[in-house]
Write an enzyme that holds these catalytic residues in place. Sequence first.
Site, PDB file in Angstrom:
ATOM      1  N   SER A 119       5.216  36.302  -4.940  1.00 11.34           N
ATOM      2  CA  SER A 119       5.646  35.850  -3.623  1.00 11.34           C
ATOM      3  C   SER A 119       6.290  36.994  -2.831  1.00 11.34           C
ATOM      4  O   SER A 119       5.663  38.018  -2.597  1.00 11.34           O
ATOM      5  CB  SER A 119       6.588  34.642  -3.800  1.00 11.34           C
ATOM      6  OG  SER A 119       6.831  34.002  -2.573  1.00 11.34           O
ATOM      7  N   ASP A 173      -1.193  26.205  -2.839  1.00 11.66           N
ATOM      8  CA  ASP A 173       0.085  26.812  -2.427  1.00 11.66           C
ATOM      9  C   ASP A 173       0.449  26.341  -1.017  1.00 11.66           C
ATOM     10  O   ASP A 173      -0.287  26.589  -0.058  1.00 11.66           O
ATOM     11  CB  ASP A 173      -0.043  28.337  -2.460  1.00 11.66           C
ATOM     12  CG  ASP A 173       1.293  29.056  -2.391  1.00 11.66           C
ATOM     13  OD1 ASP A 173       2.247  28.494  -1.820  1.00 11.66           O
ATOM     14  OD2 ASP A 173       1.375  30.182  -2.905  1.00 11.66           O
ATOM     15  N   HIS A 205       2.498  27.080  -5.661  1.00 17.45           N
ATOM     16  CA  HIS A 205       3.263  28.329  -5.524  1.00 17.45           C
ATOM     17  C   HIS A 205       4.016  28.599  -6.818  1.00 17.45           C
ATOM     18  O   HIS A 205       5.232  28.416  -6.916  1.00 17.45           O
ATOM     19  CB  HIS A 205       4.222  28.229  -4.335  1.00 17.45           C
ATOM     20  CG  HIS A 205       4.763  29.557  -3.892  1.00 17.45           C
ATOM     21  ND1 HIS A 205       3.960  30.553  -3.376  1.00 17.45           N
ATOM     22  CD2 HIS A 205       6.024  30.067  -3.906  1.00 17.45           C
ATOM     23  CE1 HIS A 205       4.707  31.599  -3.073  1.00 17.45           C
ATOM     24  NE2 HIS A 205       5.963  31.336  -3.397  1.00 17.45           N
TER      25      HIS A 205
END
Length: 226
Positions: A119, A173, A205
């Site tokens: 991320s 996600d 995610h």
Amino acid sequence: MSYLTSVVFNSTKPHTATVIFNHGLGDSGDGISPAFLNLSKILGHVKFIFPNAPNRPITVNNGMIMPAWYDIRSLGDDIETQGEDEEGMLNSVRGINGIIRDEVDSGIPSNRIVVGGFSQGSAMSLLVGLTSEYRFAGIVVLSGYLPLRQKIYRMATESNKRTPIFMAHGVLDTILPYNFGKLSSESLISTGYQVTFKTYNTLSHSINGEELQDLAQFLKNVIPDV
């Protein structure tokens, strides 16, 4: 020497390669490292370093203070119109570069170092990797995106133009939509970078076993045991 603290999995065999892996927003080295326990056993020659981002207020979270590599002022398609936190990003680059220098100074050549992240941490791995004078073994981007895309190619060095980049993103996600990763990979490929982009249809995610298996194979290829 880096000013960042880190969680470290030392190699269990003679140490010939290092993976530096940056966590996501609000996480920590302690939080992300357990996902890599099995990987560190498989790759006994590799030292894994999980740096801790400094605490800072995050605009999209109403100024709440949390571990972050840089501020996030907006989400989704507004990221560029609101402006990215370039100063915060470059400060974090300096911290991660300190860890890289420590590894090189200890005898691990940069082409046996992989820089990666999840991320927000993977945006950092791209920023570090593309702008570094060091040539790395690989760059890993899990559920991430290309930061500062209006200027990153002007900031980039030639050092990692041919470095293998492993990008992976889940279709489900909702935090960093799949398209962010896909478009980022296409931008890198069109600029001449060596990108493998993997899609996971059931992944949100997060990181799952299938992705870690693919990552293990990538690491075996770019930093094999010698």
